[in-house]
Write a protein that holds these residues in place. Structure first.
Motif, PDB file in Angstrom:
ATOM      1  N   TYR A   4       0.854  -1.191   0.000  1.00  0.00           N
ATOM      2  CA  TYR A   4       0.000   0.000   0.000  1.00  0.00           C
ATOM      3  C   TYR A   4       0.889   1.240   0.000  1.00  0.00           C
ATOM      4  O   TYR A   4       1.804   1.352   0.817  1.00  0.00           O
ATOM      5  CB  TYR A   4      -0.905   0.019   1.231  1.00  0.00           C
ATOM      6  CG  TYR A   4      -1.843  -1.155   1.339  1.00  0.00           C
ATOM      7  CD1 TYR A   4      -3.142  -1.089   0.855  1.00  0.00           C
ATOM      8  CD2 TYR A   4      -1.424  -2.352   1.919  1.00  0.00           C
ATOM      9  CE1 TYR A   4      -4.000  -2.175   0.950  1.00  0.00           C
ATOM     10  CE2 TYR A   4      -2.280  -3.444   2.020  1.00  0.00           C
ATOM     11  CZ  TYR A   4      -3.561  -3.349   1.537  1.00  0.00           C
ATOM     12  OH  TYR A   4      -4.413  -4.435   1.636  1.00  0.00           O
ATOM     13  N   PHE A   5       0.615   2.165  -0.929  1.00  0.00           N
ATOM     14  CA  PHE A   5       1.352   3.416  -1.009  1.00  0.00           C
ATOM     15  C   PHE A   5       0.378   4.568  -0.756  1.00  0.00           C
ATOM     16  O   PHE A   5      -0.621   4.700  -1.468  1.00  0.00           O
ATOM     17  CB  PHE A   5       1.985   3.587  -2.391  1.00  0.00           C
ATOM     18  CG  PHE A   5       3.028   2.548  -2.717  1.00  0.00           C
ATOM     19  CD1 PHE A   5       4.360   2.766  -2.423  1.00  0.00           C
ATOM     20  CD2 PHE A   5       2.671   1.352  -3.329  1.00  0.00           C
ATOM     21  CE1 PHE A   5       5.328   1.807  -2.717  1.00  0.00           C
ATOM     22  CE2 PHE A   5       3.616   0.390  -3.630  1.00  0.00           C
ATOM     23  CZ  PHE A   5       4.954   0.616  -3.326  1.00  0.00           C
ATOM     24  N   PHE A   6       0.681   5.392   0.252  1.00  0.00           N
ATOM     25  CA  PHE A   6      -0.146   6.562   0.541  1.00  0.00           C
ATOM     26  C   PHE A   6       0.565   7.800   0.006  1.00  0.00           C
ATOM     27  O   PHE A   6       1.655   8.146   0.460  1.00  0.00           O
ATOM     28  CB  PHE A   6      -0.406   6.666   2.044  1.00  0.00           C
ATOM     29  CG  PHE A   6      -1.460   5.707   2.526  1.00  0.00           C
ATOM     30  CD1 PHE A   6      -2.769   6.128   2.720  1.00  0.00           C
ATOM     31  CD2 PHE A   6      -1.158   4.374   2.757  1.00  0.00           C
ATOM     32  CE1 PHE A   6      -3.758   5.244   3.143  1.00  0.00           C
ATOM     33  CE2 PHE A   6      -2.124   3.472   3.178  1.00  0.00           C
ATOM     34  CZ  PHE A   6      -3.433   3.909   3.374  1.00  0.00           C
ATOM     35  N   LEU A   7      -0.080   8.439  -0.982  1.00  0.00           N
ATOM     36  CA  LEU A   7       0.492   9.601  -1.663  1.00  0.00           C
ATOM     37  C   LEU A   7      -0.190  10.878  -1.210  1.00  0.00           C
ATOM     38  O   LEU A   7      -1.380  10.866  -0.871  1.00  0.00           O
ATOM     39  CB  LEU A   7       0.325   9.474  -3.187  1.00  0.00           C
ATOM     40  CG  LEU A   7       1.385   8.701  -3.969  1.00  0.00           C
ATOM     41  CD1 LEU A   7       1.340   7.230  -3.618  1.00  0.00           C
ATOM     42  CD2 LEU A   7       1.179   8.899  -5.470  1.00  0.00           C
ATOM     43  N   GLY A   8       0.553  11.983  -1.277  1.00  0.00           N
ATOM     44  CA  GLY A   8      -0.043  13.270  -0.976  1.00  0.00           C
ATOM     45  C   GLY A   8       1.023  14.324  -0.756  1.00  0.00           C
ATOM     46  O   GLY A   8       2.202  14.013  -0.571  1.00  0.00           O
ATOM     47  N   PHE A 132       3.520   1.887   2.835  1.00  0.00           N
ATOM     48  CA  PHE A 132       4.551   2.910   2.643  1.00  0.00           C
ATOM     49  C   PHE A 132       3.962   4.304   2.838  1.00  0.00           C
ATOM     50  O   PHE A 132       3.007   4.685   2.158  1.00  0.00           O
ATOM     51  CB  PHE A 132       5.164   2.809   1.251  1.00  0.00           C
ATOM     52  CG  PHE A 132       6.006   1.576   1.039  1.00  0.00           C
ATOM     53  CD1 PHE A 132       7.294   1.501   1.526  1.00  0.00           C
ATOM     54  CD2 PHE A 132       5.485   0.488   0.356  1.00  0.00           C
ATOM     55  CE1 PHE A 132       8.069   0.363   1.335  1.00  0.00           C
ATOM     56  CE2 PHE A 132       6.249  -0.660   0.158  1.00  0.00           C
ATOM     57  CZ  PHE A 132       7.550  -0.713   0.656  1.00  0.00           C
ATOM     58  N   ASP A 133       4.549   5.037   3.787  1.00  0.00           N
ATOM     59  CA  ASP A 133       4.289   6.470   3.932  1.00  0.00           C
ATOM     60  C   ASP A 133       5.309   7.170   3.040  1.00  0.00           C
ATOM     61  O   ASP A 133       6.507   7.145   3.327  1.00  0.00           O
ATOM     62  CB  ASP A 133       4.452   6.876   5.397  1.00  0.00           C
ATOM     63  CG  ASP A 133       4.324   8.372   5.613  1.00  0.00           C
ATOM     64  OD1 ASP A 133       3.647   9.031   4.806  1.00  0.00           O
ATOM     65  OD2 ASP A 133       4.919   8.893   6.586  1.00  0.00           O
ATOM     66  N   THR A 134       4.852   7.774   1.955  1.00  0.00           N
ATOM     67  CA  THR A 134       5.751   8.177   0.876  1.00  0.00           C
ATOM     68  C   THR A 134       6.199   9.635   0.982  1.00  0.00           C
ATOM     69  O   THR A 134       5.601  10.429   1.705  1.00  0.00           O
ATOM     70  CB  THR A 134       5.058   7.983  -0.483  1.00  0.00           C
ATOM     71  OG1 THR A 134       3.948   8.890  -0.573  1.00  0.00           O
ATOM     72  CG2 THR A 134       4.580   6.548  -0.644  1.00  0.00           C
ATOM     73  N   PRO A 135       7.246   9.996   0.207  1.00  0.00           N
ATOM     74  CA  PRO A 135       7.642  11.400   0.100  1.00  0.00           C
ATOM     75  C   PRO A 135       6.552  12.201  -0.611  1.00  0.00           C
ATOM     76  O   PRO A 135       5.587  11.628  -1.125  1.00  0.00           O
ATOM     77  CB  PRO A 135       8.919  11.334  -0.752  1.00  0.00           C
ATOM     78  CG  PRO A 135       9.365   9.916  -0.725  1.00  0.00           C
ATOM     79  CD  PRO A 135       8.126   9.097  -0.550  1.00  0.00           C
TER      80      PRO A 135
END
Length: 317
Positions: A4-8, A132-135
């Protein structure tokens, strides 16, 4: 394994969302790792504990880690340096160390190091899911695009290496095997693709990139966008979906964080609430097939397992 990728953008709440999602998965019985690959780490704050670049047990079925990108860059370049020194040992005049001193400051090196971090964590077979808490958005899209883009370059390098080996083979037929001297020892340079270490490294790297590309676009990989119900955010969200779509990466859900939900709002925020309703209406009309959920503006930022589980149960699922 599910990923899981969290984008923002920075500050929209993707760390809280990714932390809450990982707690929910762990609570459901899945052995879960949540990894912050955002240089500005806040994951430890969400869990109300100190986290570092070593995987830490934070709850039942749940581990967490904050990746030190600078260390990942050094590790990535160190490993690459060892491989190159071994592969190109016959080219003793090549200043590999000087090359890597320059490379560590080159454009794109953070994206490559981040991609290596993702590869490292999804290779951990003891987990059922990695979150994943993303850049910030721009860099994350470049990272997710990296396998597909790098595959294009790698294919061209393989073709180039094939031509080099074919030329070497023709010369071998006339003059015999190529030889080079390394530390007083003779090294025979083969024209065979199966014996050439450079070709073998390129083929191996192509397989790694292909596996990562396939994983990003598979049904076991999920991308969630965390944003806010604002006109500008709507435009950005549509661009994210379009950009990811070019690389066959699908968005699963959109979370509108810090959503004002009041029965009798004061006059000062009535305009903001009207904007929210307008954005939600447009989003549902213009973005089809993607679930849109509201996360209300909470009295305080959730901290710790219990509060994060409450966010997961009420707003994320």
């Amino acid at each position: 394994m599910k990923t899981y990728f969290f984008l923002g953008k920075g500050g929209v709440g993707k760390t809280t969302a990714s932390a809450a999602w990982s707690v929910g998965l762990a609570h459901s019985g899945m052995k879960t790792l949540v990894a912050s690959i955002d240089p500005a780490h806040n994951l430890g704050d969400a869990f109300a504990i100190r986290l570092g670049d070593r995987i830490t047990h934070v709850g039942d079925n749940l581990d967490a880690v904050e990746v030190n990108i600078e260390d990942m860059i050094r590790t990535y370049l160190d490993e690459l340096s060892v491989k190159m020194k071994h592969t190109y040992s016959y080219m003793s005049a090549m200043n590999i160390d000087g090359y890597f001193d320059i490379l560590k400051n080159s454009p794109g090196i953070e994206e490559y190091a981040t991609m290596e971090a993702i590869k490292k964590f999804i290779a951990l077979t003891e987990y059922d899911a990695v979150v994943f808490d993303t850049p910030p958005t721009g860099m994350t899209i470049r990272v997710l695009a990296m396998p597909r883009v790098s595959l294009l370059w790698t294919e061209q390098l393989i073709k180039m290496r094939k031509r080099i080996l074919a030329t070497r083979g023709m010369v071998e037929n006339v003059q015999g095997k190529f030889e080079a001297e390394v530390d007083g020892e003779k090294v025979v340079l083969s024209s065979s693709e199966k014996e050439d270490p450079i070709m073998q490294e390129l083929v191996s790297y192509r397989e790694e990139l292909q596996a990562l590309k396939d994983m990003f676009s598979s049904d076991q990989s999920y991308v969630d966008i965390v944003t806010m119900a604002e006109d500008l955010a709507l435009s950005e969200t549509k661009r994210i979906i379009e950009s990811l779509g070019k690389f066959k990466i699908r968005v699963r859900a959109i979370y509108l964080n810090k959503f004002f939900a009041m029965a009798n709002p004061p006059e000062e925020i009535q305009g903001k609430m009207e904007e929210q309703e307008r954005v939600v209406g447009r989003m549902k009309a213009e973005i089809r097939g993607i679930e849109v959920k509201n996360i209300p503006l909470l009295r305080k930022s959730p901290r710790g397992i219990d509060e994060l589980l409450d966010v997961y149960s009420k707003y994320l699922v």
